[in-house]
Every structure is written in structure tokens, then in C-alpha cells.
Design a protein around this motif. Structure first.
Motif, PDB file in Angstrom:
ATOM      1  N   PHE A   3      37.323  39.757  48.872  1.00 24.41           N
ATOM      2  CA  PHE A   3      37.221  40.342  47.325  1.00 24.41           C
ATOM      3  C   PHE A   3      37.596  41.959  47.550  1.00 24.41           C
ATOM      4  O   PHE A   3      38.539  42.905  47.136  1.00 24.41           O
ATOM      5  N   SER A   4      36.869  42.399  48.835  1.00 25.92           N
ATOM      6  CA  SER A   4      37.061  43.404  49.865  1.00 25.92           C
ATOM      7  C   SER A   4      38.226  43.798  50.163  1.00 25.92           C
ATOM      8  O   SER A   4      38.870  45.171  50.001  1.00 25.92           O
ATOM      9  N   SER A   5      39.642  43.623  50.520  1.00 25.28           N
ATOM     10  CA  SER A   5      40.653  42.707  50.937  1.00 25.28           C
ATOM     11  C   SER A   5      41.597  42.998  49.754  1.00 25.28           C
ATOM     12  O   SER A   5      42.258  43.862  49.049  1.00 25.28           O
ATOM     13  N   GLU A   6      40.707  42.763  48.644  1.00 22.51           N
ATOM     14  CA  GLU A   6      41.899  43.032  47.123  1.00 22.51           C
ATOM     15  C   GLU A   6      41.842  44.209  46.783  1.00 22.51           C
ATOM     16  O   GLU A   6      42.526  44.914  46.016  1.00 22.51           O
ATOM     17  N   ILE A 115      32.615  45.447  50.406  1.00 22.85           N
ATOM     18  CA  ILE A 115      31.973  44.993  49.198  1.00 22.85           C
ATOM     19  C   ILE A 115      32.458  43.709  49.426  1.00 22.85           C
ATOM     20  O   ILE A 115      33.105  43.026  49.573  1.00 22.85           O
ATOM     21  N   ASN A 116      31.047  42.979  49.553  1.00 16.52           N
ATOM     22  CA  ASN A 116      30.460  41.688  49.555  1.00 16.52           C
ATOM     23  C   ASN A 116      31.251  40.715  47.851  1.00 16.52           C
ATOM     24  O   ASN A 116      31.582  41.257  47.568  1.00 16.52           O
ATOM     25  N   ASP A 117      31.638  39.535  47.744  1.00 19.59           N
ATOM     26  CA  ASP A 117      32.529  38.820  47.147  1.00 19.59           C
ATOM     27  C   ASP A 117      31.205  38.631  46.236  1.00 19.59           C
ATOM     28  O   ASP A 117      29.421  38.245  45.735  1.00 19.59           O
ATOM     29  N   PRO A 118      31.274  39.766  44.548  1.00 23.75           N
ATOM     30  CA  PRO A 118      29.999  39.469  43.438  1.00 23.75           C
ATOM     31  C   PRO A 118      29.696  37.959  43.112  1.00 23.75           C
ATOM     32  O   PRO A 118      28.705  38.222  42.551  1.00 23.75           O
ATOM     33  N   ASN A 119      30.295  37.515  43.266  1.00 23.21           N
ATOM     34  CA  ASN A 119      30.135  35.897  43.127  1.00 23.21           C
ATOM     35  C   ASN A 119      28.829  35.779  43.798  1.00 23.21           C
ATOM     36  O   ASN A 119      27.806  34.852  43.500  1.00 23.21           O
ATOM     37  N   ILE A 167      28.257  49.363  41.697  1.00 23.74           N
ATOM     38  CA  ILE A 167      29.456  49.346  42.335  1.00 23.74           C
ATOM     39  C   ILE A 167      30.865  49.560  40.889  1.00 23.74           C
ATOM     40  O   ILE A 167      31.808  49.933  41.203  1.00 23.74           O
ATOM     41  N   SER A 168      30.274  49.270  40.286  1.00 24.03           N
ATOM     42  CA  SER A 168      31.928  49.159  38.886  1.00 24.03           C
ATOM     43  C   SER A 168      32.339  50.619  38.730  1.00 24.03           C
ATOM     44  O   SER A 168      33.303  51.228  38.404  1.00 24.03           O
ATOM     45  N   ILE A 186      33.197  38.890  36.667  1.00 26.60           N
ATOM     46  CA  ILE A 186      32.084  38.031  37.172  1.00 26.60           C
ATOM     47  C   ILE A 186      30.709  38.485  36.551  1.00 26.60           C
ATOM     48  O   ILE A 186      29.840  37.420  36.820  1.00 26.60           O
ATOM     49  N   ARG A 187      30.418  39.580  37.166  1.00 32.53           N
ATOM     50  CA  ARG A 187      29.066  40.117  35.963  1.00 32.53           C
ATOM     51  C   ARG A 187      29.024  39.282  35.192  1.00 32.53           C
ATOM     52  O   ARG A 187      27.466  39.178  34.891  1.00 32.53           O
TER      53      ARG A 187
END
Length: 289
Positions: A3-6, A115-119, A167-168, A186-187
Motif C-alpha cells: 500500500f505504501s508503494s502504491e 504506511i502499513n496495509d490498512p487492512n 491518516i486519511s 477499507i476503513r
């Protein structure tokens, strides 16, 4: 791709390179990163992320700064010289325009943010060279009503947040529009799932409470009959006792509706309490003997 790379891929394509001021302040964001090593005017930037390098490459070209790129193991390394490095650092104390502040924040995230994968969990972090830089960035974020906490590490300082709302807002601020949409989707799913889990847990707890209470009530009733003391039960108590024995898994409300003359929950509870008192009295008398 993480997710961070995206997010960094999206940011690396930000179409603002014609604005020389924004380019300069985004570059400044890179310069305060913990991934930068500065020795006099010689600067070295290391990263595992190709999008960090791609964006920095564009910024350096735009600023007419010569550089060399090489690969060391799994790291991309970009080296360049800046004769007036102090002039760039001095810009930190004079960021007035909103668009330049956003460019600076974007550069700091590209330089050493993750940033971590929010899932899995909400966590964003930006690692900075020193406490002074961390405070400057933190204060600028506060101007946009974004609150990050500070964390001191062995050789750097980090700003971080574990709050989904913060974060959003941060992602929206730095121009990661697609990432904001993905993050919010995801949230929503996580919030729905958490609400369902809370409801299930609550219902399970209530069910367990009902079952445990019914088990105790049935034990009391059986003890009274085993003690051949059913004559101590009035007709109304015998009726509720028999219904409880026949329906061990229903609630007090449902139990009350099955009576010849239905009563409410409090009435059923009162009768069962009376049965409990009779059973306890019998147990006490048995113990005395």
C-alpha cells in the motif's frame, strides 16, 4: 505492491514540475529525511523504493543539479552535490504559502515515509534526521489540523499516527487522491466488520448470561423436587418452574408469555427468585442436619 508503494507511485507522478517553488520545497522535504547523509556539500540518499528515486530524479533534473544513481544490494543510491546546501536548509524557517507547505510535506513522506496495509492496522510514519526537523514538520501538519505523535529512535526521530482519520487527512493533503479513496473503502469495511463483531460478542455474552441463569434456576427446581418439598411452591411458582424445565434456553420475557396469565420480565424474575430462596432455605436446613 505494498500500500505504501502504491501511494508513492501515485505521488511520483504529481504533475507540478513546472512550479519551480513547489519543486524546491518538495526537494527540501527529501533533505530532512533520515535516508539522507550530508557531508559538507556532498549528499547521498538511499532507499529501497524505486518511486522515491524516480521522483527525486525528476526534482534534481528540474533544479539543474547533477547526480549519479547506482544500486547497492537492494538499495537505490543517488549522489549529488549542492554548493548552497545551507540556503536550502534555511528555507525551513520561512514556508508561508500553503502550496509550498504541502509540497514540503509530500517530499518528507516520499523521502522517508511509510504506511502499513490498512487492512491489518492503521500506522503511518515519517523518519527524520533530527528532532528539530521533526518539530518543524509536526508544527506545519498542525496548521492543517493533522496531529502526529513524536517518537525518538536511536539515530533519528519519527512522526507517526495510528488514527485512521488523521491518516486519511494526511493522504488528501499531499495529493494522494486514489490512495484516499482506497483507504476510505477499507476503513468503511473495517468499521462495519468491527461493529458486527461487537454486536455478535454482545449477543453471545447475553446468551451466555441467559443460559447460565437458566441452568441455576433448573438446578434449584430439581433440588426442590428431589427434596420432595414441592408443597412449598404455590401454584404460580409450580407453573413457572415447570415451564422453565420444559424451556431451558428461552429468555425471561419469552417465559412470561407462556404462562396461562402472561406476565412481564420482572414478574417472572420475581417468581424465580422466590424459587431460589426456597431452594437455598432447603439447602441450609439440609446442611444443619
Amino acid at each position: 505492491m505494498s500500500f505504501s508503494s502504491e501511494i508513492k507511485e501515485e505521488l511520483s507522478k504529481t504533475n507540478n514540475l513546472k512550479n519551480k517553488e513547489e519543486v524546491k520545497y518538495e526537494f527540501l522535504g527529501y533533505l530532512i529525511s533520515s535516508n539522507i547523509a550530508i557531508k559538507k556539500n556532498k549528499i547521498e540518499y538511499l532507499t529501497e523504493n524505486e518511486y522515491n528515486i524516480n521522483r527525486l530524479n525528476k526534482l534534481l533534473n528540474n533544479l539543474n543539479i547533477d547526480y549519479d544513481i547506482c544500486i547497492k544490494g537492494n538499495l537505490f543510491v543517488i549522489k549529488f552535490n549542492i554548493e548552497n546546501i545551507t540556503d536550502y536548509i534555511n528555507l525551513l524557517g520561512n514556508i508561508e504559502k500553503e502550496n509550498l507547505k504541502k509540497a514540503f510535506i509530500r517530499g518528507s513522506f516520499l523521502g522517508s515515509g511509510s504506511i502499513n496495509d490498512p487492512n491489518k492496522k492503521y500506522h503511518i510514519e515519517i523518519s527524520l534526521e533530527n528532532k528539530q526537523y521533526a518539530n518543524i514538520l509536526k508544527n506545519i501538519l498542525n496548521e492543517f489540523d493533522i496531529t502526529f505523535k513524536e517518537l525518538e529512535r536511536k539515530s533519528s526521530y519519527s512522526l507517526y499516527s495510528k488514527d485512521g482519520e488523521e491518516i486519511s487527512k494526511f493522504l488528501a493533503l499531499i495529493g494522494a487522491s486514489k490512495a484516499v479513496i482506497n483507504f476510505e473503502e477499507i476503513r468503511v469495511i473495517r468499521d462495519i466488520r468491527n461493529n458486527v463483531n461487537r454486536k455478535v460478542n454482545c449477543e453471545t455474552a447475553n446468551l451466555n448470561k441467559t443460559v447460565n441463569a437458566a441452568v441455576r434456576q433448573i438446578e434449584d427446581i430439581k433440588f426442590i423436587y428431589k427434596s420432595k418439598a414441592e408443597d412449598k411452591l404455590s401454584d404460580s411458582l409450580k407453573e413457572i418452574a415447570n415451564l422453565r424445565m420444559e424451556n431451558p434456553d428461552i429468555s425471561l420475557v419469552e417465559l412470561g408469555k407462556l404462562l396461562k396469565e402472561p406476565i412481564g420480565k420482572s414478574g417472572v424474575n420475581h417468581r424465580l427468585k422466590k424459587i431460589q430462596e426456597i431452594a437455598n432455605e432447603l439447602r441450609g436446613n439440609k446442611w444443619k442436619k
